[in-house]
Design a protein around this motif. Sequence first.
Motif, PDB file in Angstrom:
ATOM      1  N   GLU A  93     -37.368 -28.563 111.885  1.00 24.25           N
ATOM      2  CA  GLU A  93     -38.004 -29.817 111.483  1.00 24.25           C
ATOM      3  C   GLU A  93     -39.106 -30.269 112.433  1.00 24.25           C
ATOM      4  O   GLU A  93     -40.100 -30.878 111.998  1.00 24.25           O
ATOM      5  CB  GLU A  93     -36.941 -30.919 111.385  1.00 24.25           C
ATOM      6  N   HIS A  94     -38.956 -29.972 113.731  1.00 29.49           N
ATOM      7  CA  HIS A  94     -39.843 -30.600 114.720  1.00 29.49           C
ATOM      8  C   HIS A  94     -40.682 -29.637 115.542  1.00 29.49           C
ATOM      9  O   HIS A  94     -41.669 -30.070 116.145  1.00 29.49           O
ATOM     10  CB  HIS A  94     -39.013 -31.456 115.681  1.00 29.49           C
ATOM     11  N   ALA A  95     -40.298 -28.363 115.645  1.00 31.00           N
ATOM     12  CA  ALA A  95     -41.012 -27.450 116.534  1.00 31.00           C
ATOM     13  C   ALA A  95     -42.384 -27.099 115.966  1.00 31.00           C
ATOM     14  O   ALA A  95     -42.666 -27.275 114.776  1.00 31.00           O
ATOM     15  CB  ALA A  95     -40.202 -26.179 116.759  1.00 31.00           C
ATOM     16  N   GLY A  96     -43.238 -26.577 116.843  1.00 29.74           N
ATOM     17  CA  GLY A  96     -44.530 -26.094 116.420  1.00 29.74           C
ATOM     18  C   GLY A  96     -44.414 -24.739 115.747  1.00 29.74           C
ATOM     19  O   GLY A  96     -43.307 -24.219 115.530  1.00 29.74           O
ATOM     20  N   PRO A  97     -45.549 -24.131 115.401  1.00 30.87           N
ATOM     21  CA  PRO A  97     -45.518 -22.821 114.733  1.00 30.87           C
ATOM     22  C   PRO A  97     -44.704 -21.806 115.534  1.00 30.87           C
ATOM     23  O   PRO A  97     -44.832 -21.710 116.754  1.00 30.87           O
ATOM     24  CB  PRO A  97     -46.999 -22.428 114.689  1.00 30.87           C
ATOM     25  N   GLY A  98     -43.854 -21.078 114.829  1.00 28.89           N
ATOM     26  CA  GLY A  98     -43.030 -20.064 115.486  1.00 28.89           C
ATOM     27  C   GLY A  98     -41.925 -20.624 116.350  1.00 28.89           C
ATOM     28  O   GLY A  98     -41.335 -19.905 117.153  1.00 28.89           O
ATOM     29  N   GLY A  99     -41.611 -21.919 116.180  1.00 29.22           N
ATOM     30  CA  GLY A  99     -40.549 -22.525 116.983  1.00 29.22           C
ATOM     31  C   GLY A  99     -41.005 -23.022 118.336  1.00 29.22           C
ATOM     32  O   GLY A  99     -40.179 -23.265 119.222  1.00 29.22           O
ATOM     33  N   ARG A 100     -42.303 -23.197 118.520  1.00 29.97           N
ATOM     34  CA  ARG A 100     -42.825 -23.570 119.836  1.00 29.97           C
ATOM     35  C   ARG A 100     -42.450 -24.999 120.201  1.00 29.97           C
ATOM     36  O   ARG A 100     -42.843 -25.960 119.563  1.00 29.97           O
ATOM     37  CB  ARG A 100     -44.347 -23.405 119.862  1.00 29.97           C
ATOM     38  N   VAL A 101     -41.691 -25.134 121.250  1.00 31.12           N
ATOM     39  CA  VAL A 101     -41.356 -26.424 121.858  1.00 31.12           C
ATOM     40  C   VAL A 101     -40.593 -26.133 123.142  1.00 31.12           C
ATOM     41  O   VAL A 101     -39.931 -25.086 123.267  1.00 31.12           O
ATOM     42  CB  VAL A 101     -40.516 -27.304 120.904  1.00 31.12           C
ATOM     43  N   THR A 139     -39.534 -20.566 121.312  1.00 35.41           N
ATOM     44  CA  THR A 139     -38.952 -21.723 121.979  1.00 35.41           C
ATOM     45  C   THR A 139     -38.739 -21.435 123.461  1.00 35.41           C
ATOM     46  O   THR A 139     -38.389 -20.319 123.835  1.00 35.41           O
ATOM     47  CB  THR A 139     -37.609 -22.076 121.315  1.00 35.41           C
ATOM     48  N   THR A 140     -38.946 -22.464 124.282  1.00 32.99           N
ATOM     49  CA  THR A 140     -38.664 -22.356 125.712  1.00 32.99           C
ATOM     50  C   THR A 140     -37.576 -23.361 126.049  1.00 32.99           C
ATOM     51  O   THR A 140     -37.743 -24.566 125.819  1.00 32.99           O
ATOM     52  CB  THR A 140     -39.922 -22.654 126.551  1.00 32.99           C
ATOM     53  N   ALA A 141     -36.444 -22.879 126.546  1.00 23.84           N
ATOM     54  CA  ALA A 141     -35.304 -23.742 126.852  1.00 23.84           C
ATOM     55  C   ALA A 141     -34.947 -23.639 128.328  1.00 23.84           C
ATOM     56  O   ALA A 141     -34.873 -22.536 128.879  1.00 23.84           O
ATOM     57  CB  ALA A 141     -34.100 -23.354 125.999  1.00 23.84           C
ATOM     58  N   LEU A 142     -34.742 -24.786 128.950  1.00 25.61           N
ATOM     59  CA  LEU A 142     -34.227 -24.836 130.316  1.00 25.61           C
ATOM     60  C   LEU A 142     -32.858 -25.487 130.264  1.00 25.61           C
ATOM     61  O   LEU A 142     -32.731 -26.679 129.963  1.00 25.61           O
ATOM     62  CB  LEU A 142     -35.154 -25.641 131.223  1.00 25.61           C
ATOM     63  N   CYS A 143     -31.808 -24.713 130.532  1.00 20.06           N
ATOM     64  CA  CYS A 143     -30.446 -25.220 130.566  1.00 20.06           C
ATOM     65  C   CYS A 143     -30.136 -25.651 131.993  1.00 20.06           C
ATOM     66  O   CYS A 143     -30.206 -24.839 132.913  1.00 20.06           O
ATOM     67  CB  CYS A 143     -29.465 -24.158 130.096  1.00 20.06           C
ATOM     68  N   VAL A 144     -29.815 -26.923 132.176  1.00 19.03           N
ATOM     69  CA  VAL A 144     -29.581 -27.447 133.521  1.00 19.03           C
ATOM     70  C   VAL A 144     -28.087 -27.640 133.737  1.00 19.03           C
ATOM     71  O   VAL A 144     -27.365 -28.107 132.850  1.00 19.03           O
ATOM     72  CB  VAL A 144     -30.363 -28.756 133.762  1.00 19.03           C
ATOM     73  N   TYR A 145     -27.638 -27.267 134.928  1.00 20.44           N
ATOM     74  CA  TYR A 145     -26.220 -27.312 135.285  1.00 20.44           C
ATOM     75  C   TYR A 145     -26.046 -28.111 136.563  1.00 20.44           C
ATOM     76  O   TYR A 145     -26.579 -27.740 137.614  1.00 20.44           O
ATOM     77  CB  TYR A 145     -25.673 -25.892 135.473  1.00 20.44           C
ATOM     78  N   ASP A 146     -25.316 -29.195 136.477  1.00 20.63           N
ATOM     79  CA  ASP A 146     -25.019 -30.063 137.611  1.00 20.63           C
ATOM     80  C   ASP A 146     -23.682 -29.634 138.201  1.00 20.63           C
ATOM     81  O   ASP A 146     -22.648 -29.726 137.536  1.00 20.63           O
ATOM     82  CB  ASP A 146     -24.955 -31.514 137.130  1.00 20.63           C
ATOM     83  N   THR A 147     -23.702 -29.162 139.429  1.00 18.27           N
ATOM     84  CA  THR A 147     -22.457 -28.686 140.051  1.00 18.27           C
ATOM     85  C   THR A 147     -21.450 -29.813 140.252  1.00 18.27           C
ATOM     86  O   THR A 147     -20.274 -29.548 140.506  1.00 18.27           O
ATOM     87  CB  THR A 147     -22.739 -28.017 141.396  1.00 18.27           C
TER      88      THR A 147
END
Length: 304
Positions: A93-101, A139-147
């Motif tokens: 619904e929201h990403a750019g062409p090819g899933g870019r976000v 798509t570019t995803a950054l998964c953040v983990y708080d120890t």
Amino acid sequence: MTTFAHPATPHGVFDHRMAVFDTDAEFLTAALPFLTEGLTAPGEPAPVAITTPARLALLRDTFGDAVGYVPHTDWYTGSAPNAIAQGAGYLAEHAGPGGRVHLLMEPDWTGRAGSSARERTEWIRYESLANLLFAPLATTALCVYDTRLAAPEVITQARRTHPDTGGYEDPYLLTAELDAVPLPEAPADAEPLPVDAVAAWAGARGLAAADAELFAAAVGEAAHSLGPHRAEVRVWGDAPACVAELRVPGHLDDPLAGFVPPPGGLRPEPGQGLWFARQVCAYVDVRGGTGPAATTAVRVQYGR
């Protein structure tokens, strides 16, 4: 039953990153450049941060309204398969062409995701399978983990699911390892039951009528997904954790079974097989044997 080989993995440009921190300053050190990268990426909508309200406030101090903000309790509202549906729906619904976000993502480790060893395992499976499910997308995803919130074993395992960590492992091998853990034995009072009798049985075990029908539909969808052989079904438990286990001859060799979003919509609908079951049930476990006499077991649990 059909034997499924590993599907060809498309070579896309899904960029799946990981950052670990134990202070808010370290969080910002990872998050600010990432979101700035998203703001300057050509052909992309504004990046989105999905994290705790406190961390969203920190980001808003820098970016104002230039970035999208989603409390992680609004995004991660159910099981790991539910999160896959949420992500796929958002990208469609929201990403750019090819899933870019650019998406900065942090599960709610004080909620369901961190509530038990089983839930933590399901989230690691989700992180691993994301590399296959979203491989065709930009798509570019950054998964953040708080120890301070995520258990040490979660962070250790998560390093195996992100290609930028140096400890990344092939998702097929990692999910095979997870699936090699035997399921607990069915209780002695588990009873055989035809699929069309599941709703009445579940109602008698305490599920409300609508829930009993939904559970029965999930069992029926699982049975349909297992091919032409009539599944042997056993049931046990009481509401909300009613359980059905289906067994058929053959070997299901597809870790993505029931995780691939169906065409034409992400809402659970009849005819979606294991996707439907995974979306409406708390747990769906698949275990396949080996050899010519192999059987596949699918265990469906409605509530936690």
